[in-house]
Design a protein around this motif. Sequence first.
Motif, mmCIF file in Angstrom:
data_model
loop_
_atom_site.group_PDB
_atom_site.id
_atom_site.type_symbol
_atom_site.label_atom_id
_atom_site.label_comp_id
_atom_site.label_asym_id
_atom_site.label_seq_id
_atom_site.Cartn_x
_atom_site.Cartn_y
_atom_site.Cartn_z
ATOM 1 N N THR A 57 0.755 -1.289 0.261
ATOM 2 C CA THR A 57 0.152 -0.134 -0.075
ATOM 3 C C THR A 57 0.667 1.395 -0.087
ATOM 4 N N TRP A 58 2.192 1.420 -0.169
ATOM 5 C CA TRP A 58 2.948 2.327 0.020
ATOM 6 C C TRP A 58 2.795 3.478 -1.047
ATOM 7 N N LYS A 59 2.579 2.854 -2.309
ATOM 8 C CA LYS A 59 2.347 4.112 -3.400
ATOM 9 C C LYS A 59 1.002 4.600 -3.192
ATOM 10 N N THR A 60 -0.111 3.766 -2.996
ATOM 11 C CA THR A 60 -1.394 4.495 -3.091
ATOM 12 C C THR A 60 -1.855 5.102 -1.682
ATOM 13 N N THR A 61 -1.852 4.515 -0.443
ATOM 14 C CA THR A 61 -2.012 5.021 0.705
ATOM 15 C C THR A 61 -0.891 5.131 1.669
ATOM 16 N N ILE A 76 2.336 3.500 6.710
ATOM 17 C CA ILE A 76 3.095 3.756 7.873
ATOM 18 C C ILE A 76 2.553 2.940 9.095
ATOM 19 N N SER A 77 1.255 3.118 9.303
ATOM 20 C CA SER A 77 0.724 2.692 10.550
ATOM 21 C C SER A 77 0.762 1.042 10.456
ATOM 22 N N LEU A 78 0.717 0.361 9.219
ATOM 23 C CA LEU A 78 1.055 -0.971 9.236
ATOM 24 C C LEU A 78 2.305 -1.189 9.410
ATOM 25 N N GLY A 79 3.172 -0.511 9.042
ATOM 26 C CA GLY A 79 4.777 -0.546 9.358
ATOM 27 C C GLY A 79 4.935 -0.506 10.995
ATOM 28 N N VAL A 80 4.298 0.510 11.693
ATOM 29 C CA VAL A 80 4.426 0.600 12.995
ATOM 30 C C VAL A 80 3.846 -0.663 13.651
ATOM 31 N N GLY A 81 2.810 -1.157 12.988
ATOM 32 C CA GLY A 81 2.039 -2.317 13.784
ATOM 33 C C GLY A 81 2.994 -3.650 13.769
ATOM 34 N N ALA A 82 3.607 -3.514 12.310
ATOM 35 C CA ALA A 82 4.841 -4.653 12.324
ATOM 36 C C ALA A 82 6.004 -4.539 13.106
ATOM 37 N N LEU A 83 6.538 -3.449 13.430
ATOM 38 C CA LEU A 83 7.425 -3.076 14.601
ATOM 39 C C LEU A 83 6.970 -3.592 15.858
#
Length: 51
Positions: free
Chosen positions: A24-28, A33-40
């Motif tokens: 979803t990086w290119k579209t939203t 970013i929130s998915l990346g934070v959740g992954a971290l």
Amino acid sequence: MSTDVAVVLLFTLAGFLIGGAYTTWKTTRPLAISLGVGALLAVAGAVLWLL
């Protein structure tokens, strides 16, 4: 639930979240970013649970 199973499930969750963030990086970007934070957070939880 065994400690090993919980750690593996958290790492699996982190993998799915990282994949979603990459997709979803290119579209939203805010969602990515929130998915990346959740992954971290999932990785941090797995590492802390492992200790």
